[in-house]
Every structure is written in structure tokens, then in C-alpha cells.
Design a protein around this motif. Structure first.
Motif, PDB file in Angstrom:
ATOM      1  N   LYS A 159       4.975 -12.401   1.945  1.00 17.88           N
ATOM      2  CA  LYS A 159       6.334 -11.699   1.903  1.00 17.88           C
ATOM      3  C   LYS A 159       7.267 -11.176   0.519  1.00 17.88           C
ATOM      4  CE  LYS A 159      10.980 -12.420   3.836  1.00 17.88           C
ATOM      5  NZ  LYS A 159      11.500 -13.210   4.658  1.00 17.88           N
ATOM      6  N   ALA A 160       6.773 -12.564  -0.950  1.00 14.59           N
ATOM      7  CA  ALA A 160       7.626 -12.542  -1.715  1.00 14.59           C
ATOM      8  C   ALA A 160       6.984 -11.118  -3.421  1.00 14.59           C
ATOM      9  CB  ALA A 160       7.755 -13.527  -2.682  1.00 14.59           C
ATOM     10  N   ASP A 161       5.845 -11.055  -2.676  1.00 16.87           N
ATOM     11  CA  ASP A 161       5.138 -10.098  -3.479  1.00 16.87           C
ATOM     12  C   ASP A 161       5.701  -8.560  -2.888  1.00 16.87           C
ATOM     13  OD1 ASP A 161       3.607 -11.973  -4.946  1.00 16.87           O
ATOM     14  OD2 ASP A 161       2.099 -11.632  -3.095  1.00 16.87           O
ATOM     15  N   ALA A 162       6.016  -8.896  -1.269  1.00 15.35           N
ATOM     16  CA  ALA A 162       6.634  -7.211  -1.398  1.00 15.35           C
ATOM     17  C   ALA A 162       7.504  -6.693  -1.411  1.00 15.35           C
ATOM     18  CB  ALA A 162       5.998  -7.399   0.206  1.00 15.35           C
ATOM     19  N   TYR A 163       8.889  -8.066  -1.311  1.00 10.65           N
ATOM     20  CA  TYR A 163       9.624  -7.633  -1.575  1.00 10.65           C
ATOM     21  C   TYR A 163      10.300  -7.006  -3.098  1.00 10.65           C
ATOM     22  CZ  TYR A 163      14.931  -8.549  -1.636  1.00 10.65           C
ATOM     23  OH  TYR A 163      15.787  -8.494  -1.586  1.00 10.65           O
ATOM     24  N   SER A 164       9.756  -8.326  -4.132  1.00 10.48           N
ATOM     25  CA  SER A 164       9.778  -7.639  -5.215  1.00 10.48           C
ATOM     26  C   SER A 164       8.967  -6.662  -5.906  1.00 10.48           C
ATOM     27  CB  SER A 164       8.841  -8.923  -6.249  1.00 10.48           C
ATOM     28  OG  SER A 164       7.724  -9.405  -5.955  1.00 10.48           O
ATOM     29  N   ALA A 165       8.371  -6.291  -5.338  1.00 14.03           N
ATOM     30  CA  ALA A 165       7.598  -4.532  -5.321  1.00 14.03           C
ATOM     31  C   ALA A 165       9.205  -3.415  -4.936  1.00 14.03           C
ATOM     32  CB  ALA A 165       6.088  -4.194  -4.554  1.00 14.03           C
ATOM     33  N   GLU A 223       0.652  -1.193  -0.292  1.00  9.95           N
ATOM     34  CA  GLU A 223       0.109   0.402   0.085  1.00  9.95           C
ATOM     35  C   GLU A 223       1.073   1.371   0.322  1.00  9.95           C
ATOM     36  OE1 GLU A 223      -2.545   2.778   0.124  1.00  9.95           O
ATOM     37  OE2 GLU A 223      -3.115   0.541  -0.459  1.00  9.95           O
ATOM     38  N   ALA A 224       1.515   0.859   0.612  1.00  8.91           N
ATOM     39  CA  ALA A 224       2.791   1.960   0.897  1.00  8.91           C
ATOM     40  C   ALA A 224       3.677   2.462  -0.660  1.00  8.91           C
ATOM     41  CB  ALA A 224       3.597   2.080   2.229  1.00  8.91           C
ATOM     42  N   LEU A 225       3.459   1.594  -1.348  1.00  4.27           N
ATOM     43  CA  LEU A 225       4.305   1.656  -2.441  1.00  4.27           C
ATOM     44  C   LEU A 225       3.355   1.632  -3.780  1.00  4.27           C
ATOM     45  CD1 LEU A 225       6.444  -2.162  -2.525  1.00  4.27           C
ATOM     46  CD2 LEU A 225       7.639   0.636  -2.432  1.00  4.27           C
ATOM     47  N   ARG A 226       2.256   2.098  -3.341  1.00  9.95           N
ATOM     48  CA  ARG A 226       0.797   2.346  -4.223  1.00  9.95           C
ATOM     49  C   ARG A 226       1.399   3.812  -4.342  1.00  9.95           C
ATOM     50  NH1 ARG A 226      -5.215   2.801  -4.144  1.00  9.95           N
ATOM     51  NH2 ARG A 226      -4.494   3.283  -1.958  1.00  9.95           N
ATOM     52  N   GLN A 227       0.973   4.198  -3.127  1.00 12.47           N
ATOM     53  CA  GLN A 227       1.101   5.603  -2.484  1.00 12.47           C
ATOM     54  C   GLN A 227       2.102   6.765  -3.216  1.00 12.47           C
ATOM     55  OE1 GLN A 227      -1.024   7.377  -0.633  1.00 12.47           O
ATOM     56  NE2 GLN A 227      -2.523   6.219   0.461  1.00 12.47           N
ATOM     57  N   GLY A 240      -7.008   1.487 -14.231  1.00 14.18           N
ATOM     58  CA  GLY A 240      -7.730   0.089 -14.946  1.00 14.18           C
ATOM     59  C   GLY A 240      -6.045  -0.332 -15.568  1.00 14.18           C
ATOM     60  N   ALA A 241      -6.967  -1.910 -15.404  1.00 12.66           N
ATOM     61  CA  ALA A 241      -5.834  -2.597 -16.651  1.00 12.66           C
ATOM     62  C   ALA A 241      -5.889  -1.987 -18.273  1.00 12.66           C
ATOM     63  CB  ALA A 241      -6.378  -4.101 -17.018  1.00 12.66           C
ATOM     64  N   ALA A 242      -7.052  -1.320 -18.562  1.00  8.20           N
ATOM     65  CA  ALA A 242      -7.712  -1.053 -20.448  1.00  8.20           C
ATOM     66  C   ALA A 242      -6.352   0.721 -19.968  1.00  8.20           C
ATOM     67  CB  ALA A 242      -8.364  -0.561 -20.333  1.00  8.20           C
ATOM     68  N   LYS A 287       2.254   0.486 -10.585  1.00 10.95           N
ATOM     69  CA  LYS A 287       1.191   0.527  -9.593  1.00 10.95           C
ATOM     70  C   LYS A 287      -0.117  -0.037  -9.730  1.00 10.95           C
ATOM     71  CE  LYS A 287      -1.683   4.839  -8.562  1.00 10.95           C
ATOM     72  NZ  LYS A 287      -3.513   4.571  -8.884  1.00 10.95           N
ATOM     73  N   PHE A 288      -0.362  -0.489 -10.762  1.00  9.73           N
ATOM     74  CA  PHE A 288      -1.310  -1.551 -11.528  1.00  9.73           C
ATOM     75  C   PHE A 288      -1.556  -2.659  -9.979  1.00  9.73           C
ATOM     76  CE2 PHE A 288      -2.888  -4.811 -13.733  1.00  9.73           C
ATOM     77  CZ  PHE A 288      -4.551  -4.280 -13.648  1.00  9.73           C
TER      78      PHE A 288
END
Length: 309
Positions: free
Chosen positions: A266-272, A197-201, A216-218, A250-251
């Protein structure tokens, strides 16, 4: 936090070493764990006998990554107890490098456990003799470990071998960097969802937008298609392409697409965290860089004419 006893000559438990606290500090390319002890004289055999203490420290409870971290050295030698019941404080320190701390971070599931093997020598009638000390296991809970990481300035680098960029580039960039710092803290606390969430910000602030201004994806696909078409006609360079990466990241960090907390690992957060950090490292607003590139192209004929003259 634990204690160990010192045996001197034929006297067992002549002195007690009690571990009081664990702290961290940073130096030039090195981090340091600091174990603060209080020594107390429990028998005349340990009075007026200077002690030089040393040892080894291991990280435990990390599965196959558990193991030796480094040597322990006393910060100020010797440690002397001047009389029965006297006390003295001292610090055993261990130097760590960034990679060692990173391995701990990759494998810990909460706090961190350390095993300290302490030994040393003592002065007796002008001669040095080995003294028996022992082993102590201490556990640093998660909140204290997070504080130690701060003290060691761990993750003052956005990524390994990438210096943190200058926050003074723009107000938007400064805000984005603040959000990224928050993402790092959430990651250290093992809050994977809050990290993303902080990365999205971060990615929204980078272009002066709010996080809820979702693409969005489009939208992402349309922007990529438009850039591909443009690149066939002009040299687009890196800046517009970096903007496409920002949109895609961001998407990726849109938690609305991952409503269950357990879906963010954890893997999702780390890669992001790694990908956004890489983007920040060389980021400049696409429009500003395109304008600068166009200006340079327009001035090239003038420079060539001046050179011929």
C-alpha cells in the motif's frame, strides 16, 4: 442492514426504524453520508406523533483512528406515522470533509463500519418530549463503499489541494489522465499492484509511448548524465528536468522488477500515486516548452530595440 426501536412514554418498541441503505453525495467543499431508514408504526402510542430525529455517527474498526465523524440530522422533519402499521421513509445525513474520508481510506482493510446513535423528540398533546431510540451498527462492504466514494466525488482532486488538470491539453495528456483515474480507482479498491501498473501506463501515455517500451536503469542514468552536461552550457529550466522525473518514476513503476504481488505494498502504491499526480499537475511536453523558451530568447533583442526606438 439493521434496526432500532423507539420507546415513547411508557410504551416500549412503539415504532421500528430499519436502516435500508447507505449512499453518498457531494456539495460545495463537503461530502455527505446518507443513511436511509424506513419507520413503521408498531403501537398506537407512536401513531399521529411527529418525531424529530437526530444523532451522532462514529467510524469503527479502524484501530486508533476509529471515532466520532459528525452529527446526524434528519433531512425532512418531522417523521410522522399516521396510523398503526403505517410506514414512512426518511434520511439521516452526516457532513464529512475530505480529510475525514482520507483517514478512513488510510486505515480500512475492506469495508467500513459505522455506529449510529439516534435520539429525538416527539409531539404529545402539543408538548415535546424526549423519546428513547438507540444505537445501530452497520457495515458497508467494500464494493458498496467504493460506490459511495464515487457518489461523494472523493479523489476528484488528483492530490490534496491540487486541482485536476485540464485533459484537453493534448491527446497524449488525455490518455495519461484516463490511466491515472484508473490508478485512483484501483487504489480505492486496495489493488496495490494494479495501481502501480496503471501509473506505469500513465507515464508512458504522457509522451505517446506504450507501457512496454521500458527504460532500463542504464537509460535513466544516461539521460540524467546528458541533461547534467547540457545544464552546464545552457539554462535547461524545469521541462527537461520534469522529463527525467517521468523516466525515473516509470522505472520505479516497472513491475517486472517486482515479480511477486506481495512486493507491491500500500505504501508503494500510495507514494507512486502522489508523485505521478504531482508530475501531471504541471506537465507540459519538454520540447514544446524549450521551443517556446528559445523563441522568447530570440525575440528579446527585438523587443529591446523597439523599446529604445
Amino acid at each position: 442492514m439493521g434496526e432500532i426501536w423507539v420507546n415513547m412514554g411508557g410504551t416500549n418498541n412503539a415504532a421500528r426504524l430499519e436502516l435500508k441503505s447507505v449512499h453518498g453525495t457531494s456539495g460545495l467543499g463537503v461530502m455527505q453520508l446518507r443513511f436511509q431508514f424506513e419507520a413503521s408504526c408498531r403501537h398506537d402510542a407512536s401513531a399521529q406523533r411527529p418525531m424529530w430525529l437526530e444523532g451522532k455517527v462514529h467510524a469503527v474498526g479502524l484501530g486508533t483512528s476509529s471515532g466520532y465523524l459528525g452529527r446526524l440530522a434528519v433531512e425532512s422533519s418531522p417523521v410522522t406515522l399516521h396510523s398503526l402499521a403505517a410506514t414512512a421513509t426518511f434520511v439521516l445525513v452526516a457532513d464529512l470533509d475530505h480529510r475525514q474520508v482520507q483517514i478512513i481510506e488510510e486505515h480500512r482493510t475492506g469495508g467500513v463500519k459505522f455506529n449510529l446513535e439516534v435520539t429525538g423528540t416527539a409531539m404529545t398533546d402539543g408538548n415535546l418530549e424526549r423519546i428513547g431510540v438507540g444505537t445501530i451498527e452497520c457495515e458497508v462492504n467494500q464494493s458498496n463503499w467504493v460506490a459511495i466514494l464515487e457518489q461523494m466525488q472523493y479523489r476528484r482532486l488528483l492530490l490534496i489541494e491540487l486541482d485536476a488538470p485540464d485533459s484537453g491539453r493534448s491527446t497524449e495528456f488525455a490518455a495519461a489522465l484516463d490511466y491515472y483515474r484508473d490508478a485512483e480507482q484501483q487504489y480505492i479498491k486496495q489493488e496495490w499492484r494494479l495501481t502501480v501498473e496503471a501509473l506505469r501506463q500513465t507515464l508512458a501515455a504522457l509522451v505517446g509511448k506504450k507501457a512496454e517500451d521500458e527504460d532500463g536503469a542504464a537509460d535513466v542514468a544516461a539521460a540524467a548524465k546528458a541533461l547534467r552536461k547540457e545544464s552546464r552550457e545552457v539554462d535547461t529550466g524545469y521541462p527537461p528536468r520534469a522529463e527525467q522525473v517521468r523516466l525515473a518514476l516509470k522505472f520505479m513503476c516497472d513491475l517486472g522488477a517486482h515479480p511477486e504481488a506481495a512486493e507491491t505494498t500500500k505504501a508503494d502504491a500510495y507514494s507512486a500515486l502522489l508523485m505521478v499526480g504531482g508530475l501531471l499537475h504541471g506537465w507540459q511536453p519538454a520540447k514544446a516548452r524549450i521551443a517556446a523558451q528559445s523563441s522568447a530568447e530570440e525575440n528579446e533583442p527585438l523587443r529591446a530595440t523597439a523599446a529604445r526606438a
